[in-house]
Scaffold this motif. Structure first.
Motif, mmCIF file in Angstrom:
data_model
loop_
_atom_site.group_PDB
_atom_site.id
_atom_site.type_symbol
_atom_site.label_atom_id
_atom_site.label_comp_id
_atom_site.label_asym_id
_atom_site.label_seq_id
_atom_site.Cartn_x
_atom_site.Cartn_y
_atom_site.Cartn_z
ATOM 1 N N CYS A 305 0.828 -1.209 0.000
ATOM 2 C CA CYS A 305 0.000 0.000 0.000
ATOM 3 C C CYS A 305 0.859 1.255 0.000
ATOM 4 C CB CYS A 305 -0.926 0.005 1.217
ATOM 5 S SG CYS A 305 -0.062 0.092 2.801
ATOM 6 N N ILE A 306 0.214 2.351 -0.393
ATOM 7 C CA ILE A 306 0.810 3.681 -0.333
ATOM 8 C C ILE A 306 0.114 4.426 0.793
ATOM 9 C CG2 ILE A 306 1.137 5.876 -1.512
ATOM 10 C CD1 ILE A 306 1.135 4.319 -4.142
ATOM 11 N N VAL A 307 0.881 4.968 1.708
ATOM 12 C CA VAL A 307 0.327 5.745 2.816
ATOM 13 C C VAL A 307 0.687 7.212 2.601
ATOM 14 C CG1 VAL A 307 0.358 6.133 5.298
ATOM 15 C CG2 VAL A 307 0.462 3.806 4.405
ATOM 16 N N ILE A 308 -0.339 8.051 2.577
ATOM 17 C CA ILE A 308 -0.137 9.484 2.331
ATOM 18 C C ILE A 308 -0.243 10.219 3.658
ATOM 19 C CG2 ILE A 308 -1.001 11.503 1.084
ATOM 20 C CD1 ILE A 308 -2.266 9.304 -0.854
ATOM 21 N N VAL A 309 0.780 11.023 3.948
ATOM 22 C CA VAL A 309 0.827 11.764 5.211
ATOM 23 C C VAL A 309 1.072 13.234 4.911
ATOM 24 C CG1 VAL A 309 1.706 9.756 6.455
ATOM 25 C CG2 VAL A 309 3.321 11.404 5.491
ATOM 26 N N PRO A 310 0.704 14.117 5.825
ATOM 27 C CA PRO A 310 1.020 15.541 5.635
ATOM 28 C C PRO A 310 2.529 15.746 5.533
ATOM 29 C CG PRO A 310 -0.555 15.231 7.431
ATOM 30 C CD PRO A 310 -0.059 13.870 7.064
ATOM 31 N N ASP A 311 2.914 16.760 4.798
ATOM 32 C CA ASP A 311 4.350 17.023 4.628
ATOM 33 C C ASP A 311 5.062 17.176 5.975
ATOM 34 O OD1 ASP A 311 3.324 17.188 2.088
ATOM 35 O OD2 ASP A 311 4.736 18.750 1.453
ATOM 36 N N TYR A 312 4.398 17.865 6.904
ATOM 37 C CA TYR A 312 5.049 18.142 8.190
ATOM 38 C C TYR A 312 5.089 16.908 9.105
ATOM 39 C CZ TYR A 312 0.142 18.719 9.590
ATOM 40 O OH TYR A 312 -1.211 18.527 9.800
ATOM 41 N N HIS A 313 4.443 15.797 8.694
ATOM 42 C CA HIS A 313 4.483 14.556 9.474
ATOM 43 C C HIS A 313 5.284 13.457 8.775
ATOM 44 C CE1 HIS A 313 1.128 14.634 12.737
ATOM 45 N NE2 HIS A 313 1.923 15.701 12.801
ATOM 46 N N LEU A 314 5.949 13.812 7.662
ATOM 47 C CA LEU A 314 6.685 12.788 6.910
ATOM 48 C C LEU A 314 7.790 12.172 7.769
ATOM 49 C CD1 LEU A 314 7.240 11.290 4.286
ATOM 50 C CD2 LEU A 314 8.744 13.186 3.597
ATOM 51 N N SER A 315 8.593 13.013 8.412
ATOM 52 C CA SER A 315 9.687 12.503 9.237
ATOM 53 C C SER A 315 9.156 11.692 10.416
ATOM 54 C CB SER A 315 10.549 13.653 9.752
ATOM 55 O OG SER A 315 11.184 14.319 8.689
ATOM 56 N N LEU A 316 8.025 12.133 10.971
ATOM 57 C CA LEU A 316 7.425 11.427 12.094
ATOM 58 C C LEU A 316 6.925 10.049 11.673
ATOM 59 C CD1 LEU A 316 6.868 11.997 15.097
ATOM 60 C CD2 LEU A 316 4.574 12.765 14.443
ATOM 61 N N ALA A 317 6.326 9.978 10.471
ATOM 62 C CA ALA A 317 5.807 8.698 9.968
ATOM 63 C C ALA A 317 6.939 7.721 9.686
ATOM 64 C CB ALA A 317 4.988 8.931 8.703
ATOM 65 N N GLU A 341 1.884 14.437 1.116
ATOM 66 C CA GLU A 341 0.712 14.846 0.339
ATOM 67 C C GLU A 341 1.061 15.791 -0.811
ATOM 68 O OE1 GLU A 341 -1.884 17.963 2.106
ATOM 69 O OE2 GLU A 341 -0.799 17.461 3.930
ATOM 70 N N SER A 342 2.151 16.549 -0.684
ATOM 71 C CA SER A 342 2.510 17.496 -1.743
ATOM 72 C C SER A 342 2.938 16.790 -3.024
ATOM 73 C CB SER A 342 3.645 18.408 -1.264
ATOM 74 O OG SER A 342 4.801 17.644 -0.955
ATOM 75 N N GLN A 343 3.266 15.522 -2.950
ATOM 76 C CA GLN A 343 3.722 14.791 -4.125
ATOM 77 C C GLN A 343 2.676 13.805 -4.638
ATOM 78 O OE1 GLN A 343 7.556 13.045 -3.544
ATOM 79 N NE2 GLN A 343 8.483 14.943 -2.781
ATOM 80 N N VAL A 344 1.458 13.913 -4.131
ATOM 81 C CA VAL A 344 0.374 13.033 -4.562
ATOM 82 C C VAL A 344 -0.750 13.877 -5.128
ATOM 83 C CG1 VAL A 344 -1.330 11.323 -3.834
ATOM 84 C CG2 VAL A 344 0.958 11.303 -2.833
ATOM 85 N N ALA A 379 1.408 7.942 -14.362
ATOM 86 C CA ALA A 379 1.463 8.598 -15.673
ATOM 87 C C ALA A 379 2.289 9.864 -15.611
ATOM 88 C CB ALA A 379 0.044 8.907 -16.146
ATOM 89 N N LYS A 380 2.193 10.514 -14.482
ATOM 90 C CA LYS A 380 2.928 11.777 -14.340
ATOM 91 C C LYS A 380 4.424 11.535 -14.175
ATOM 92 C CE LYS A 380 2.767 16.085 -11.715
ATOM 93 N NZ LYS A 380 2.079 16.821 -10.637
ATOM 94 N N ASN A 381 4.801 10.495 -13.450
ATOM 95 C CA ASN A 381 6.212 10.173 -13.216
ATOM 96 C C ASN A 381 6.458 8.706 -13.529
ATOM 97 O OD1 ASN A 381 6.994 12.803 -11.875
ATOM 98 N ND2 ASN A 381 5.373 12.115 -10.481
ATOM 99 N N PRO A 382 6.418 8.342 -14.813
ATOM 100 C CA PRO A 382 6.521 6.910 -15.149
ATOM 101 C C PRO A 382 7.840 6.280 -14.772
ATOM 102 C CG PRO A 382 6.711 8.257 -17.122
ATOM 103 C CD PRO A 382 6.337 9.192 -16.028
ATOM 104 N N ALA A 383 8.920 7.012 -14.796
ATOM 105 C CA ALA A 383 10.232 6.385 -14.566
ATOM 106 C C ALA A 383 10.999 7.040 -13.443
ATOM 107 C CB ALA A 383 11.073 6.436 -15.852
ATOM 108 N N ASP A 384 10.317 7.941 -12.728
ATOM 109 C CA ASP A 384 11.040 8.676 -11.698
ATOM 110 C C ASP A 384 10.277 8.603 -10.390
ATOM 111 O OD1 ASP A 384 12.882 10.447 -10.509
ATOM 112 O OD2 ASP A 384 11.483 12.101 -10.816
ATOM 113 N N SER A 388 11.652 11.495 -1.707
ATOM 114 C CA SER A 388 10.903 11.492 -0.460
ATOM 115 C C SER A 388 10.077 10.242 -0.279
ATOM 116 C CB SER A 388 9.960 12.719 -0.400
ATOM 117 O OG SER A 388 10.704 13.906 -0.465
ATOM 118 N N ASP A 389 9.939 9.425 -1.366
ATOM 119 C CA ASP A 389 9.145 8.200 -1.260
ATOM 120 C C ASP A 389 9.922 7.181 -0.433
ATOM 121 O OD1 ASP A 389 7.478 9.504 -2.870
ATOM 122 O OD2 ASP A 389 7.793 8.256 -4.668
#
Length: 402
Positions: A305-317, A341-344, A379-384, A388-389
């Motif tokens: 799965c992909i888990v989406i978190v707020p930018d300010y909670h990325l390090s915490l997650a 979330e900024s990259q989704v 589709a937006k980033n097929p090979a990249d 931050s992922d």
């Protein structure tokens, strides 16, 4: 041999629990070998021990045949019927051949057999006693340590704790009393061997059972445990009783119950999270204290799965060196890919952009947009893939840096 031997066998049975019949059977087999070895005899012999008087008799056993090929093993029918007319071809005749000095050899053999059986019986008794402690906590005293093991005395047996089972930062000094988790009990050729651990997740489970009566009686259930010994543990709990708060029950008044477990583990951090059947909520709970916006499952692999978190909670997650995400993956059994979330980009069924605030507020059903969101991102980033992922699963061997 005499009645003293019978009395000794009776004492063994009453004091050591060794069946007299078992010792006599072994003794008779050993005496057969001793007779052949000491008297250079190769024929079939049978030794009988009188369990009442303690007397020993050695018999040569011969088969009744038409023609004798080996007189040490066979006797013809005519000679056999001189002793008893009831003998027929194929019968076996016993003839006593007990040597006059066989008593001395028998006494030595009996002593060896009895000592061997006593050692075996004591090993079996110890094994049966300590095998009951497998997957349980037991307290012992540190005897010594070397480069491979810490040796712990339990009274009747000495257990070993390997390096991988020793808590980081803990020191084990001689005569220290410690509580350990028994991982395995083996009945080896040299005797029973007990293996113990301070790092096994089972230790945490048993400690909570001791501190929380509701876990011991089944009101609260420990569903899963993820542990990095000496640092942090996550434990998922649930209760089928709607009137019982499983997390609050485990934490206890003012945190007293969980603190007792923390103290036993020398300050190891413990997160108690509620288990729910919905994997989305369970994954979100497992990533606590981080806030989770959405969870999207891979159509091809339901355990990813992909888990989406707020930018300010990325390090915490993610946690320090990826620990929070790694433990969450172990706890839930899912491979977790964390994204800010900024990259989704969320899209609806018509490929229209969805406001992230609507997702967070519940105005948009994220379940209906998961596939489109994933496809749009691919589709937006097929090979990249963004730096931050973070891709975490329970088999990960690489710690992502915070």
């Amino acid at each position: 041999m005499s009645k003293e031997m019978v009395e000794a066998l009776d004492a063994l049975e009453s004091e050591k629990g060794i069946k007299k019949e078992y010792v006599i059977e072994s003794l008779e087999a050993a005496l057969v070998a001793a007779y052949k070895r000491n008297y250079n005899q190769a024929q079939n012999v049978d030794v009988e021990f009188d369990a009442k008087k303690g007397n020993i008799h050695v018999y040569a056993v011969k088969e009744v045949v038409d023609e004798v090929a080996d007189d040490r093993l066979e006797v013809n029918l005519e000679d056999a019927q001189k002793k008893s007319r009831g003998y027929e071809i194929g019968d076996h005749i016993k003839e006593e051949v007990t040597p006059k000095d066989f008593g001395r050899i028998a006494a030595q053999t009996a002593k060896q057999v009895i000592m061997q059986r006593v050692r075996e019986a004591e090993r079996d008794i110890i094994y049966n006693e300590y095998s009951q402690y497998e997957h349980e906590i037991i307290q012992g005293t540190v005897e010594r340590s070397d480069n491979r093991y810490v040796y712990i005395n339990f009274g009747k047996i000495e257990a070993v704790m390997a390096k991988s089972d020793q808590m980081p930062g803990e020191t084990y000094n001689s005569r220290d009393r410690i509580r350990v988790y028994v991982t395995k009990v083996e009945n080896a050729t040299k005797g029973p061997q007990v293996f113990v651990s301070r790092t096994d997740p089972g230790l945490v489970k048993r400690l909570f059972e001791q501190e929380v009566p509701e876990i011991y009686d089944g009101t609260v259930e420990i569903v899963s445990i993820a542990r990095e010994a000496g640092d942090r543990t996550k434990i998922a709990v649930k209760s089928d009783n709607p009137d019982v708060d499983p997390v609050g029950t485990c934490v206890g008044p003012k945190g007293s119950r969980v603190q007792s477990v923390v103290d036993e583990l020398n300050g190891e951090n413990i997160d108690v999270v509620p288990y729910v059947d919905d994997p989305v909520d369970f994954i979100a709970n497992a990533l606590n204290p981080a806030e989770v916006i959405a969870v999207q499952f891979d159509e091809n692999d339901k355990k990813q799965c992909i888990v989406i978190v707020p930018d300010y909670h990325l390090s915490l997650a993610i946690g320090k060196k990826g620990q929070n995400a790694r433990l969450a993956a172990k706890l839930t059994g899912y491979k977790i890919d964390i994204k800010p979330e900024s990259q989704v980009e969320f899209v609806d069924d018509n490929d229209q952009d969805v406001d992230i605030n609507d997702v967070e507020s519940g105005k948009i059903d994220i379940d209906k947009t998961r596939e489109n969101a994933a496809n749009a991102d691919d589709a937006k980033n097929p090979a990249d893939q963004s730096d931050s992922d973070i891709d975490i699963d329970d088999d990960s061997s690489t710690d992502p840096e915070e």
